[in-house]
Design a protein around this motif. Structure first.
Motif, PDB file in Angstrom:
ATOM      1  N   LYS A  71       0.837  -1.205   0.000  1.00 10.74           N
ATOM      2  CA  LYS A  71       0.000   0.000   0.000  1.00 10.74           C
ATOM      3  C   LYS A  71       0.873   1.255   0.000  1.00 10.74           C
ATOM      4  CE  LYS A  71      -3.881   2.083   2.547  1.00 10.74           C
ATOM      5  NZ  LYS A  71      -3.252   3.309   3.038  1.00 10.74           N
ATOM      6  N   GLU A  72       1.890   1.257   0.831  1.00  7.93           N
ATOM      7  CA  GLU A  72       2.797   2.409   0.913  1.00  7.93           C
ATOM      8  C   GLU A  72       3.507   2.647  -0.413  1.00  7.93           C
ATOM      9  OE1 GLU A  72       6.748   3.830   3.448  1.00  7.93           O
ATOM     10  OE2 GLU A  72       5.574   2.111   4.134  1.00  7.93           O
ATOM     11  N   TYR A  74       2.532   1.582  -3.500  1.00  8.25           N
ATOM     12  CA  TYR A  74       1.568   1.994  -4.518  1.00  8.25           C
ATOM     13  C   TYR A  74       1.210   3.476  -4.388  1.00  8.25           C
ATOM     14  CZ  TYR A  74       0.592  -3.003  -5.435  1.00  8.25           C
ATOM     15  OH  TYR A  74       0.681  -4.336  -5.757  1.00  8.25           O
ATOM     16  N   GLU A  75       1.015   3.927  -3.153  1.00 10.23           N
ATOM     17  CA  GLU A  75       0.674   5.341  -2.931  1.00 10.23           C
ATOM     18  C   GLU A  75       1.802   6.246  -3.419  1.00 10.23           C
ATOM     19  OE1 GLU A  75      -2.274   5.528   0.915  1.00 10.23           O
ATOM     20  OE2 GLU A  75      -0.172   4.978   1.288  1.00 10.23           O
ATOM     21  N   LYS A  76       3.014   5.845  -3.151  1.00  4.27           N
ATOM     22  CA  LYS A  76       4.174   6.626  -3.583  1.00  4.27           C
ATOM     23  C   LYS A  76       4.268   6.657  -5.108  1.00  4.27           C
ATOM     24  CE  LYS A  76       9.224   6.766  -3.165  1.00  4.27           C
ATOM     25  NZ  LYS A  76      10.416   6.080  -2.584  1.00  4.27           N
ATOM     26  N   GLY A  78       1.886   6.092  -7.241  1.00  8.12           N
ATOM     27  CA  GLY A  78       0.699   6.694  -7.841  1.00  8.12           C
ATOM     28  C   GLY A  78       0.862   8.172  -8.154  1.00  8.12           C
ATOM     29  N   GLY A  79       1.763   8.836  -7.456  1.00  9.14           N
ATOM     30  CA  GLY A  79       1.981  10.255  -7.707  1.00  9.14           C
ATOM     31  C   GLY A  79       2.903  10.538  -8.875  1.00  9.14           C
ATOM     32  N   LEU A 107      -6.790   0.799  -2.242  1.00  3.48           N
ATOM     33  CA  LEU A 107      -6.477   2.080  -2.881  1.00  3.48           C
ATOM     34  C   LEU A 107      -7.289   2.309  -4.157  1.00  3.48           C
ATOM     35  CD1 LEU A 107      -2.582   1.972  -2.543  1.00  3.48           C
ATOM     36  CD2 LEU A 107      -4.153   3.388  -1.216  1.00  3.48           C
ATOM     37  N   THR A 110      -8.291   5.950  -4.649  1.00  7.83           N
ATOM     38  CA  THR A 110      -7.257   6.985  -4.734  1.00  7.83           C
ATOM     39  C   THR A 110      -6.159   6.672  -5.758  1.00  7.83           C
ATOM     40  OG1 THR A 110      -6.090   5.939  -2.886  1.00  7.83           O
ATOM     41  CG2 THR A 110      -7.607   7.748  -2.361  1.00  7.83           C
ATOM     42  N   VAL A 111      -5.828   5.378  -5.916  1.00  4.25           N
ATOM     43  CA  VAL A 111      -4.844   4.954  -6.927  1.00  4.25           C
ATOM     44  C   VAL A 111      -5.490   3.826  -7.733  1.00  4.25           C
ATOM     45  CG1 VAL A 111      -2.452   4.248  -7.360  1.00  4.25           C
ATOM     46  CG2 VAL A 111      -3.014   5.457  -5.249  1.00  4.25           C
TER      47      VAL A 111
END
Length: 287
Positions: A71-72, A74-76, A78-79, A107, A110-111
């Motif tokens: 998750k961490e 993917y969030e990174k 995704g930007g 996610l 959001t992603v």
């Protein structure tokens, strides 16, 4: 469109330092020596693993990366990326694919642009799927076309491996007690195949030479029905043995490209240092 390629440390990555330059991100598996935890490929190499197995008489286990780790990441990503392909070791061998998929689901709002794919394989054949996807992307293929092509490529994969240590296979829970006992007493070496992501016993042999001979014959049989341009030899710490086998194979199959690739520490925990295998895909061009 920028695409990030996420995989796990069972994939063969020759130089981790250039991964990010190639938009590849490796999530390490965990190796547990008793109470101590190591990150595969970061804290522990295959050579270190077997030295520790000799020195420390403790139970050794492997575990998948957590949902939070994916998750961490993917969030990174995704930007910075338009899409993420997350391709992992067979779900029948590890819960890594489950962790990746659950993280992507969390996610989804959001992603949303994450595609998780079960490779149904391991080590260098997993790496080849990423390289294949990157090639398709460079040629202008869409996300859906890349996904479908990778999934079709997975279906053509053949992989056979002669296990180096029945004891480690037994300890890891991949072989039952009776099979381990009979194999040890009779000095039998199983040749395993991966069928739809699952390990199956293909043959049982009494010697390494017989095992190599039988796997070579499997390649010959496959060439009667498939177009095979590249063959991967997969090995534990027995790199020299792998190179000797390649030299023998080249005599019979001079038009095929052969390469030797280490299995990695996580796979070696289960299969042993002297494990050796062979793998290929069908290169028939679509009409």
């Amino acid at each position: 469109m920028r695409i990030a390629w996420v995989t796990d440390s069972t994939a063969y990555i020759e130089d981790l330092s250039v991964c990010k330059e190639n938009d590849v991100f490796v999530v390490p598996m965990n190796i547990l020596f008793g109470e101590k935890e190591y990150k595969d490929g970061i804290d522990l190499s295959p050579e270190d693993l077997f030295e520790k197995l000799k020195e420390e008489k403790v139970e050794v286990k492997t575990s998948q990366p957590s949902i939070g780790t994916f998750k961490e990441l993917y969030e990174k990503l995704g930007g910075s990326y338009d899409h993420i392909f997350s391709i992992h070791v067979s779900s029948h061998f590890s819960g890594t694919m489950s962790s990746a998929y659950q993280a992507a689901e969390l996610l989804s709002d959001t992603v949303p642009s994450i595609t998780c794919i079960d490779s149904k394989t391991l080590t260098y054949p997993l790496t080849e799927l990423i390289e294949y996807g990157q090639t398709l992307h460079k040629k202008g293929a869409s996300i859906e076309e890349i996904k479908e092509s990778i999934e079709e490529k997975i279906k053509t994969r053949e992989l056979y491996v002669m296990v180096g240590s029945l004891e480690q296979l037994h300890k890891s829970g991949r072989m039952n007690g009776l099979s381990f006992f009979l194999g040890s007493v009779l000095n039998i070496k199983p040749i395993l195949s991966i069928e739809d992501g699952k390990l199956e016993v293909k043959e049982k042999v009494r010697s390494i030479n017989k095992g190599l001979s039988n796997m070579s014959k499997l390649l010959g049989d496959a060439l009667q029905r498939k177009v095979i341009k590249k063959v991967s030899i997969l090995h534990g710490l027995n790199h020299d043995e792998a190179l000797e086998w390649i030299n023998e194979l080249k005599i019979n199959y001079p038009d095929i490209e052969f390469g030797a690739y280490p299995l990695g520490a996580v796979i070696d925990v289960h299969a042993g240092a002297n494990t050796i295998g062979i793998s290929w895909t069908d290169e028939h061009e679509k009409a």
